[in-house]
Design a protein around this motif. Structure first.
Motif, PDB file in Angstrom:
ATOM      1  N   ILE A   1       0.835  -1.203   0.000  1.00  0.00           N
ATOM      2  CA  ILE A   1       0.000   0.000   0.000  1.00  0.00           C
ATOM      3  C   ILE A   1       0.868   1.252   0.000  1.00  0.00           C
ATOM      4  O   ILE A   1       0.582   2.225  -0.716  1.00  0.00           O
ATOM      5  N   THR A   2       1.944   1.261   0.798  1.00  0.00           N
ATOM      6  CA  THR A   2       2.847   2.419   0.743  1.00  0.00           C
ATOM      7  C   THR A   2       3.469   2.543  -0.642  1.00  0.00           C
ATOM      8  O   THR A   2       3.653   3.652  -1.150  1.00  0.00           O
TER       9      THR A   2
ATOM     10  N   SER B   1      -2.761  12.385  -4.354  1.00  0.00           N
ATOM     11  CA  SER B   1      -3.199  13.537  -3.573  1.00  0.00           C
ATOM     12  C   SER B   1      -3.581  13.074  -2.174  1.00  0.00           C
ATOM     13  O   SER B   1      -3.597  11.881  -1.874  1.00  0.00           O
ATOM     14  N   LYS B   2      -3.895  14.013  -1.307  1.00  0.00           N
ATOM     15  CA  LYS B   2      -4.033  13.721   0.115  1.00  0.00           C
ATOM     16  C   LYS B   2      -5.109  12.674   0.398  1.00  0.00           C
ATOM     17  O   LYS B   2      -4.940  11.811   1.269  1.00  0.00           O
ATOM     18  N   SER B   3      -6.218  12.725  -0.319  1.00  0.00           N
ATOM     19  CA  SER B   3      -7.299  11.772  -0.053  1.00  0.00           C
ATOM     20  C   SER B   3      -6.887  10.332  -0.364  1.00  0.00           C
ATOM     21  O   SER B   3      -7.444   9.385   0.202  1.00  0.00           O
ATOM     22  N   HIS B   4      -5.917  10.148  -1.264  1.00  0.00           N
ATOM     23  CA  HIS B   4      -5.474   8.799  -1.609  1.00  0.00           C
ATOM     24  C   HIS B   4      -4.842   8.096  -0.417  1.00  0.00           C
ATOM     25  O   HIS B   4      -4.864   6.864  -0.327  1.00  0.00           O
ATOM     26  N   PHE B   5      -4.271   8.877   0.509  1.00  0.00           N
ATOM     27  CA  PHE B   5      -3.491   8.294   1.594  1.00  0.00           C
ATOM     28  C   PHE B   5      -4.355   7.742   2.717  1.00  0.00           C
ATOM     29  O   PHE B   5      -3.831   7.290   3.737  1.00  0.00           O
ATOM     30  N   VAL B   6      -5.672   7.739   2.540  1.00  0.00           N
ATOM     31  CA  VAL B   6      -6.532   7.052   3.504  1.00  0.00           C
ATOM     32  C   VAL B   6      -6.185   5.565   3.548  1.00  0.00           C
ATOM     33  O   VAL B   6      -6.437   4.889   4.543  1.00  0.00           O
TER      34      VAL B   6
ATOM     35  N   SER C   1       5.861   6.143  14.290  1.00  0.00           N
ATOM     36  CA  SER C   1       4.458   6.548  14.171  1.00  0.00           C
ATOM     37  C   SER C   1       4.298   8.054  14.362  1.00  0.00           C
ATOM     38  O   SER C   1       3.599   8.722  13.590  1.00  0.00           O
ATOM     39  N   VAL C   2       4.954   8.586  15.405  1.00  0.00           N
ATOM     40  CA  VAL C   2       4.852  10.025  15.672  1.00  0.00           C
ATOM     41  C   VAL C   2       5.463  10.827  14.534  1.00  0.00           C
ATOM     42  O   VAL C   2       4.883  11.821  14.067  1.00  0.00           O
ATOM     43  N   LEU C   3       6.636  10.409  14.066  1.00  0.00           N
ATOM     44  CA  LEU C   3       7.296  11.117  12.971  1.00  0.00           C
ATOM     45  C   LEU C   3       6.440  11.106  11.714  1.00  0.00           C
ATOM     46  O   LEU C   3       6.247  12.141  11.060  1.00  0.00           O
ATOM     47  N   SER C   4       5.913   9.925  11.362  1.00  0.00           N
ATOM     48  CA  SER C   4       5.067   9.824  10.171  1.00  0.00           C
ATOM     49  C   SER C   4       3.811  10.673  10.315  1.00  0.00           C
ATOM     50  O   SER C   4       3.414  11.383   9.378  1.00  0.00           O
TER      51      SER C   4
ATOM     52  N   GLY D   1       6.478  11.035   5.092  1.00  0.00           N
ATOM     53  CA  GLY D   1       5.756  10.322   6.135  1.00  0.00           C
ATOM     54  C   GLY D   1       5.413   8.909   5.714  1.00  0.00           C
ATOM     55  O   GLY D   1       5.462   7.968   6.530  1.00  0.00           O
ATOM     56  N   THR D   2       5.073   8.727   4.438  1.00  0.00           N
ATOM     57  CA  THR D   2       4.759   7.393   3.929  1.00  0.00           C
ATOM     58  C   THR D   2       6.003   6.523   3.856  1.00  0.00           C
ATOM     59  O   THR D   2       5.968   5.332   4.183  1.00  0.00           O
ATOM     60  N   ILE D   3       7.118   7.109   3.438  1.00  0.00           N
ATOM     61  CA  ILE D   3       8.386   6.371   3.415  1.00  0.00           C
ATOM     62  C   ILE D   3       8.764   5.930   4.825  1.00  0.00           C
ATOM     63  O   ILE D   3       9.216   4.798   5.046  1.00  0.00           O
ATOM     64  N   THR D   4       8.559   6.816   5.806  1.00  0.00           N
ATOM     65  CA  THR D   4       8.839   6.475   7.199  1.00  0.00           C
ATOM     66  C   THR D   4       8.025   5.263   7.636  1.00  0.00           C
ATOM     67  O   THR D   4       8.533   4.352   8.310  1.00  0.00           O
ATOM     68  N   LEU D   5       6.760   5.235   7.252  1.00  0.00           N
ATOM     69  CA  LEU D   5       5.894   4.111   7.599  1.00  0.00           C
ATOM     70  C   LEU D   5       6.361   2.835   6.913  1.00  0.00           C
ATOM     71  O   LEU D   5       6.342   1.746   7.508  1.00  0.00           O
ATOM     72  N   GLY D   6       6.787   2.944   5.650  1.00  0.00           N
ATOM     73  CA  GLY D   6       7.302   1.778   4.942  1.00  0.00           C
ATOM     74  C   GLY D   6       8.562   1.227   5.589  1.00  0.00           C
ATOM     75  O   GLY D   6       8.743   0.006   5.701  1.00  0.00           O
ATOM     76  N   VAL D   7       9.439   2.114   6.047  1.00  0.00           N
ATOM     77  CA  VAL D   7      10.658   1.684   6.736  1.00  0.00           C
ATOM     78  C   VAL D   7      10.312   1.007   8.058  1.00  0.00           C
ATOM     79  O   VAL D   7      10.930   0.007   8.452  1.00  0.00           O
ATOM     80  N   ALA D   8       9.300   1.523   8.755  1.00  0.00           N
ATOM     81  CA  ALA D   8       8.875   0.922  10.024  1.00  0.00           C
ATOM     82  C   ALA D   8       8.383  -0.509   9.815  1.00  0.00           C
ATOM     83  O   ALA D   8       8.646  -1.396  10.648  1.00  0.00           O
ATOM     84  N   ILE D   9       7.679  -0.748   8.720  1.00  0.00           N
ATOM     85  CA  ILE D   9       7.197  -2.105   8.438  1.00  0.00           C
ATOM     86  C   ILE D   9       8.370  -3.033   8.148  1.00  0.00           C
ATOM     87  O   ILE D   9       8.404  -4.188   8.593  1.00  0.00           O
ATOM     88  N   GLY D  10       9.363  -2.541   7.406  1.00  0.00           N
ATOM     89  CA  GLY D  10      10.564  -3.336   7.176  1.00  0.00           C
ATOM     90  C   GLY D  10      11.295  -3.655   8.466  1.00  0.00           C
ATOM     91  O   GLY D  10      11.798  -4.777   8.661  1.00  0.00           O
ATOM     92  N   TYR D  11      11.357  -2.680   9.352  1.00  0.00           N
ATOM     93  CA  TYR D  11      11.982  -2.899  10.663  1.00  0.00           C
ATOM     94  C   TYR D  11      11.216  -3.966  11.448  1.00  0.00           C
ATOM     95  O   TYR D  11      11.820  -4.832  12.090  1.00  0.00           O
TER      96      TYR D  11
END
Length: 386
Positions: free
Chosen positions: A274-275, A285-290, A317-320, A349-359
């Protein structure tokens, strides 16, 4: 509720969407589905459409909650479940509101993807086929799940998903004909929209939203373009873009090769895909990120259930969340929001979330933990004793 029925009206009259409703860049099957709204007054359109969006949001949240809890192997008690729900909603609230404000249908696509993931997790090929096939027909970016399905499940389910996608995509052309009779709605969309970010050519009158410095576009493509423009290396834009996209794709494959050893890995993998959908799209756009609802809930569930991962996941989570909200004008002001949008804060923020999932995948692979049941009957993850 102006744009969607307008495109549906164009199709009813046999007119090409590109010239009749140039703002409608979505697959034709969605315009076909919106045809009943052509005959409704505006107030009824709004009532029905908001009912659909709110219902889809609620259903998506509950389905994601069920998927995440089963993948983590924990059943929260009442207090923990309330905490999990509140944190999850707060993390993605700005995108839910953006989806409702813009009357976008991205939450419907998310719901279909969750149905598809539930089918993968529970080995229900019919659910997977319909979920992924219809999601891809409504919005092209879920096609990114198809190579993953081939990689994880093999040719049979992959072929069924492709056939489902093509069947739904061609439905408008089974019932409607473009006035000139020399092309089809699906063919026009492929040529004028889907392939336009990759090849130069006639866009059929449709605006090229993915080009330029549009700070509303938070895809990786837009961020790379703005960076290349700032550094005066526009001539290297294509090379840098393809390099960045290739790196993220390789990162996803790297995670998949490690997550396969984990139980219930489909939810982790789906969250990462999804990321990738949002980052690799030509226009996000912003609505896509739901759609980040699922990745945020995955990270939140692990954060609440595993003390050894809590600090790292809390930071991510906080950073994203902070990066994702910097484009909210009501929170930070118009000028700063535009500056953050130009800097690609939602992209980061989305990249941060993707990295968190990899971690998460890396840590679970190194230190698998097993749920045990407490006296209260709830399951809690603990690392194995040494």
């Amino acid at each position: 509720m102006t744009l969607y029925p307008m495109a549906a009206g164009c199709m009813l009259n046999g007119q090409p969407i590109g010239s009749c409703s140039p703002g409608f860049t979505y697959p034709p099957v969605f315009g076909f589905a919106m045809m009943p709204f052509v005959f409704f007054p505006m107030w009824l359109r709004n009532v029905l459409w908001y009912a659909v969006l709110i219902g889809a949001t609620w259903w998506s949240f509950r389905l994601a909650e069920s998927l995440v809890q089963s993948s983590v192997g924990i059943c929260f008690d009442k207090t923990e479940l309330t905490r999990f729900r509140i944190v999850s909603i707060l993390l993605v609230l700005n995108f839910i509101l953006a989806d409702l404000e813009n009357q976008a249908y991205d939450v419907l696509v998310l719901l279909l993807l969750l149905i598809g993931l539930a089918g993968l997790a529970k080995d229900r090929p019919v659910s997977s086929t319909l979920g992924f096939g219809l999601a891809a027909a409504l919005k092209a970016t879920p096609l990114l799940f198809f190579p993953y399905i081939l990689f994880r499940k093999g040719w049979k389910l992959f072929t069924l998903c492709v056939l489902c996608y093509l069947t739904f995509s061609l439905v408008p052309d089974l019932f409607l004909t473009v006035e000139n009779g020399r092309t089809t709605y699906y063919g026009n969309w492929i040529r004028e929209v889907a392939l336009q970010p990759f090849f130069a050519g006639d866009s059929g009158g449709m605006p090229r939203f993915w080009e330029g410095e549009n700070d509303l576009n938070q895809s990786l493509r837009a961020l790379v373009y703005r960076i290349s423009l700032t550094l005066h290396i526009q001539q290297q834009f294509t090379l840098i873009l393809y390099t960045a996209c290739s790196l993220y794709l390789m990162y996803m494959v790297w995670v998949f090769l490690r997550s396969v050893r984990l139980p219930n890995h489909f939810v982790l993998d789906g969250s990462l895909i999804i990321t990738g959908m949002l980052l690799l799209s030509a226009m996000s756009s912003k609505s896509h990120f739901v759609a980040l609802m699922l990745p945020f809930m995955v990270v939140t569930a692990h954060m609440l259930s595993d003390p050894q991962l809590r600090h790292a996941l809390l930071f991510a989570s906080v950073l994203s969340c902070v990066l994702n909200n910097l484009t909210s004008r009501d929170l930070v002001g118009r000028q700063f929001a535009e500056l953050a949008g130009y800097g690609g804060s939602v992209t980061l923020g989305t990249i941060t979330l993707g990295v968190a999932i990899g971690y998460l995948v890396m840590m679970k692979q190194k230190r698998p933990f097993h749920p045990r049941t407490t006296k209260q009957g709830r399951s809690i993850n603990h690392p194995p004793s040494r």
